[in-house]
Design an enzyme around this catalytic site. Structure first.
Site, PDB file in Angstrom:
ATOM      1  N   ASP A 170       0.826  -1.199   0.000  1.00  0.00           N
ATOM      2  CA  ASP A 170       0.000   0.000   0.000  1.00  0.00           C
ATOM      3  C   ASP A 170       0.868   1.259   0.000  1.00  0.00           C
ATOM      4  O   ASP A 170       1.981   1.266   0.525  1.00  0.00           O
ATOM      5  CB  ASP A 170      -0.891  -0.026   1.245  1.00  0.00           C
ATOM      6  CG  ASP A 170      -1.988   1.018   1.211  1.00  0.00           C
ATOM      7  OD1 ASP A 170      -2.554   1.240   0.138  1.00  0.00           O
ATOM      8  OD2 ASP A 170      -2.286   1.596   2.270  1.00  0.00           O
TER       9      ASP A 170
ATOM     10  N   GLU B   3       0.602  -0.371  -4.895  1.00  0.00           N
ATOM     11  CA  GLU B   3      -0.412   0.660  -5.056  1.00  0.00           C
ATOM     12  C   GLU B   3       0.310   1.957  -5.396  1.00  0.00           C
ATOM     13  O   GLU B   3       0.932   2.576  -4.542  1.00  0.00           O
ATOM     14  CB  GLU B   3      -1.223   0.791  -3.761  1.00  0.00           C
ATOM     15  CG  GLU B   3      -2.417   1.740  -3.882  1.00  0.00           C
ATOM     16  CD  GLU B   3      -2.042   3.164  -3.534  1.00  0.00           C
ATOM     17  OE1 GLU B   3      -2.102   4.028  -4.454  1.00  0.00           O
ATOM     18  OE2 GLU B   3      -1.695   3.439  -2.376  1.00  0.00           O
TER      19      GLU B   3
ATOM     20  N   ASP C 255     -11.434   1.129  -1.755  1.00  0.00           N
ATOM     21  CA  ASP C 255     -11.443   2.555  -1.423  1.00  0.00           C
ATOM     22  C   ASP C 255     -12.264   3.390  -2.405  1.00  0.00           C
ATOM     23  O   ASP C 255     -12.279   4.624  -2.297  1.00  0.00           O
ATOM     24  CB  ASP C 255     -10.007   3.101  -1.396  1.00  0.00           C
ATOM     25  CG  ASP C 255      -9.300   2.795  -0.087  1.00  0.00           C
ATOM     26  OD1 ASP C 255      -9.975   2.529   0.925  1.00  0.00           O
ATOM     27  OD2 ASP C 255      -8.049   2.813  -0.077  1.00  0.00           O
TER      28      ASP C 255
END
Length: 500
Positions: free
Chosen positions: A300, A347, A400
């Site tokens: 992430d 990400e 998200d």
């Protein structure tokens, strides 16, 4: 690491159906593996597995440990099979909501039943079972001893965060810690037992998935929550002041999803010089632990390894921070030197600079592309599926973002909707399947869709809205949602685009 062209579904464990009020390991997880296999999917993506807290909205990205498992995910029926609970122990199982996780109710119930299981384990466990628990504790001593003590102390001090504990516990005075370990030995053993149960059940699910041709994609948040065993036990590795309070915290200077005033996440930052000095040992251990549980991991906020936004702890606004250099490739080289080739995806959404692209490409790690981010009226926009590069992971939507149907109905402009129809050669009647088809057709080596997108569900089932503290992480699929018609349709799309 090189990946094979494949596809899968994102569905976090808490979203699975089952009798415990929250998705769990055991039968609920294995039933979803069966569904993935029936749909011809080879990937199952999940959120982080760590222990969550209602004080942080039960977010799996704000956990008490980067190593421990979430006790909510333990299957109580699995403990019955192990002989540590009985059917009578579960006779008072509440009538939980099957559509939404009621975290407070579930947590209170799970805690009671796990303590019952622990009491029975102490009363009835034979030599081999006790040895198995002792061996688990010994094998994981590098993190488990501190984590179990951390949780015992947190209960002892009424649930307060560790920065509010008495100075001897907060500052980890050796004599005080020895005394606490003695005084709280039973609670420490309980916490070890909980992790033992989680580990046993997780490994069974992981093995079951692999036996059915499914690889699990885990998730590694870049930052730890301040109220975590990791920060408490390793203050020298974080950017803290002499009182073990954050000197600076994480965030971003601008927030593309709001008014541009920035995001203040509040996580403590790393002392990268201190981490480099010991060869990034904590990161090596963290990657090793996670990759022992999953087959691939998403990293992430990959941007933060290239450079990161540091906000002084006393600054009034996120914009008052500054950019600082991250560890870059050096960290990943240290991890690969210790563990070998890393099966990671990253990400890299938002603010893709040449330096960030160079770092990702140097690691050979696919980045992310999300169809919902496309400008459908701009030719060859970077988030249109037909321009995705092979070294990427294509998503219909993510945990998200809104779901495809929620986005289509509630968020995009009329102009964008018209351009989307033209791009997809569609009237929008089944826009969720149009987007799935386009994403599966992309050159991206991996393709992922949320379960909500397959079912055509709207905004009410959105899993998380960044920047909000309530109403997230609660959606659950019902057993009726495992529609075999949907599974066979996805299998056909997968075969059509040569994905496994």
């Amino acid at each position: 690491m090189e990946f094979e062209r494949s596809s899968g579904i994102f569905l976090h464990l808490t979203s699975l159906p089952g009798p415990d009020g929250v998705g769990t390991l055991g039968d609920p997880a294995e039933q979803f593996v069966d569904y993935l296999a029936s749909a011809g999917q080879g990937l199952w993506q999940i959120c982080p597995l760590g222990p969550t807290d209602g004080a942080f909205g039960n977010s799996p990205y704000q956990t008490h440990s980067s190593f421990a498992g979430n006790l909510l995910l333990i299957s109580l029926d699995g403990l019955v099979a192990d002989g540590w609970l009985t059917d009578d122990d579960l006779a008072d199982r509440p009538d939980f909501d099957e559509h939404w996780v009621e975290y407070d109710r579930v947590g209170e119930y799970k805690q009671r039943k796990l303590r019952t299981a622990f009491d029975r384990f102490r009363e009835t466990a034979g030599e081999s079972e006790n040895q198995a628990l002792d061996q688990f504790a010994a094998d994981n001593d590098g993190w488990l001893a501190d984590y179990a003590l951390f949780r015992a102390l947190k209960d002892h001090f009424g649930g307060d965060g560790w920065t509010q504990w008495p100075a001897d516990a907060k500052q980890r005075d050796p004599d005080a810690l020895a005394r606490y370990r003695d005084e709280l030995s039973e609670e420490i053993r309980f916490r070890e037992f909980v992790q033992f149960c989680f580990d046993r059940q997780w490994r069974r699910v992981h093995e079951y998935a692999n036996e059915h041709g499914v690889r699990i994609i885990g998730d590694m948040p870049i930052y730890m929550g301040m109220d975590s065993a990791d920060v408490w036990a390793n203050p020298e590795l974080f950017d803290l002041d002499e009182d073990n309070e954050p000197a600076a915290v994480a965030g971003m200077p601008t927030n593309p999803d709001s008014d541009g005033t920035g995001q203040r996440w509040g996580n403590p930052l790393y002392d990268w010089d201190a981490m480099a000095a010991d060869g990034y040992e904590w990161w090596i251990e963290r990657f090793e632990a996670l990759l022992s549980r999953v087959d691939i991991t998403r990293v992430d906020h990959f941007k933060g390894f290239e450079r990161y936004w540091a906000i002084p702890a006393d600054a009034p606004a996120a914009a008052d921070g500054e950019w600082r250099e991250g560890p870059g490739k050096e960290l990943f080289e240290a991890v690969e030197s210790a563990l070998g080739e890393l099966p990671i995806i990253v990400e890299n959404l938002g603010g893709i600079t040449p330096e960030l692209r160079e770092l990702r490409e140097s690691l050979g790690a696919p980045g992310m592309n999300v169809a919902l981010y496309a400008d459908w009226c701009t030719e060859d926009h970077m988030y249109m599926p037909h321009v995705y590069p092979q070294d990427s992971v294509a998503y219909t939507s993510t945990h998200d973002t809104n779901t495809v149907m929620g986005w289509y109905r509630d968020e995009i402009s009329d102009r964008q909707r018209d351009c989307l129809h033209f791009y997809m050669d569609s009237d929008g009647h089944e826009i969720n399947w149009d987007v799935v088809e386009a994403v599966w057709a992309a050159d991206s080596i991996l393709a992922i869709t949320q379960m909500q997108d397959l079912l055509g569900l709207g905004s009410e089932t959105r899993f998380n809205t960044p920047g909000t503290a309530e109403g997230n992480w609660t959606w659950r699929i019902t057993e009726g949602g495992y529609d075999q018609g949907v599974a066979q349709r996805l299998r056909a799309v997968t075969e059509r685009h040569a994905r496994d």
